[in-house]
Scaffold this motif. Structure first.
Motif, mmCIF file in Angstrom:
data_model
loop_
_atom_site.group_PDB
_atom_site.id
_atom_site.type_symbol
_atom_site.label_atom_id
_atom_site.label_comp_id
_atom_site.label_asym_id
_atom_site.label_seq_id
_atom_site.Cartn_x
_atom_site.Cartn_y
_atom_site.Cartn_z
ATOM 1 N N GLU A 273 165.648 23.750 -4.863
ATOM 2 C CA GLU A 273 165.944 22.691 -3.904
ATOM 3 C C GLU A 273 164.658 22.055 -3.387
ATOM 4 N N HIS B 12 177.373 17.216 -10.690
ATOM 5 C CA HIS B 12 176.016 17.441 -10.170
ATOM 6 C C HIS B 12 175.010 17.513 -11.312
ATOM 7 N N HIS C 261 170.156 28.668 -8.813
ATOM 8 C CA HIS C 261 169.840 27.327 -9.265
ATOM 9 C C HIS C 261 169.048 27.309 -10.560
ATOM 10 N N GLY D 169 174.928 18.309 -5.100
ATOM 11 C CA GLY D 169 174.402 19.665 -5.014
ATOM 12 C C GLY D 169 174.487 20.219 -3.601
#
Length: 266
Positions: free
Chosen positions: A206, A134, A262, A188
């Motif tokens: 995101e 990823h 993240h 992801g």
């Protein structure tokens, strides 16, 4: 050799980083003088030097060096060099080779001046087989899209709006970079499903990843349906890269991202 790698730490990075910068800088200079073979050899050695440090750090830390911004900058520096080298090898653009070396050198110097050192531990959510591909997919995409931006800026600066070859190279770098961006996004989502039980949670990271993806898709559609309006497309590309920077590290400074997992990785 493996025993030495198992003891490698951030303290050794200045040596590897300076060697990488010197080899690639001399390679770029020789490329301008038409000594292609020697330039390629020195630059490949520079890439290998940085790659060896990343591999050694990976072994010594017993985890992928992808947890912090400093660690992801290592991969970005590597992939920017590779992207510039591939463009030079394929299309012979010496100036792209030089600018990619400068861009990579800036990130290497940042890591020398301000390394981000953390413990070996990784939270359970990051201990996933999807985490490494990823992050690597995203970093390679960032490298390609960074080189595409350099060509875009050159076209705007030189007003070469009718230079079909440079436009062709820029478009193909964006298409390839967008492909890796999509791969990274999909990996992801699978990783998120495995770790948190949902493919998408509208985490700030995101959300900005989705905005960045949509921006580059807008560029692709702009080029497809308005091929003669190059100036407009170039500004869309510049805006897309700004969104990419926000996605990569800018979002980490937002209060809403302070508790997000993240912030490690992309």
């Amino acid at each position: 050799m493996l025993a030495a790698f198992s003891q490698l730490s951030w303290g050794a990075f200045p040596y590897f980083g300076i060697v990488t910068i010197l080899l690639c800088a001399i390679g770029a200079l020789l490329a301008w003088r038409g000594k292609r073979s020697v330039a390629m050899l020195l630059s490949i050695l520079g890439v290998v030097s940085l790659g060896l440090f990343i591999a050694g750090l990976w072994i010594s830390q017993a985890r992928p060096p992808m947890r912090t911004q400093g660690e992801t900058r290592l991969f970005y520096s590597l992939f920017v060099l590779l992207s510039g080298l591939l463009v030079y090898l394929r299309w012979g653009y010496r100036w792209i080779f030089s600018f990619s070396t400068i861009l990579s050198g800036v990130f290497i110097i940042i890591n020398i001046v301000k390394p981000q050192i953390h413990s070996k531990a990784m939270m359970p959510a990051l201990q996933s087989p999807y985490f490494v591909p990823h992050v690597i997919s995203y970093m390679f995409a960032y490298g390609l899209l960074g080189v595409a931006l350099l060509i875009c800026i050159y076209i705007v600066w030189q007003r070469q709006y009718d230079n079909a070859h440079k436009i062709y190279v820029m478009d193909n770098l964006v298409y390839t970079g967008l492909g890796f961006l999509m791969i990274g996004l999909l990996l992801g989502a699978i990783w998120a499903k495995e770790a948190w039980g949902t493919y998408w949670g509208w985490d700030p990271k995101e959300t900005w990843a989705a905005i960045t993806m949509c921006a580059y898709l807008l560029f692709v559609h702009y080029r497809r349906f308005s091929p003669h309006d190059l100036r407009g497309a170039l500004w869309v590309l510049i805006g897309s890269f700004l969104f990419l920077q926000m996605c990569w590290y800018g979002v980490n400074y937002l209060p809403s991202a302070s508790n997000s997992v993240h912030v490690y990785g992309l």
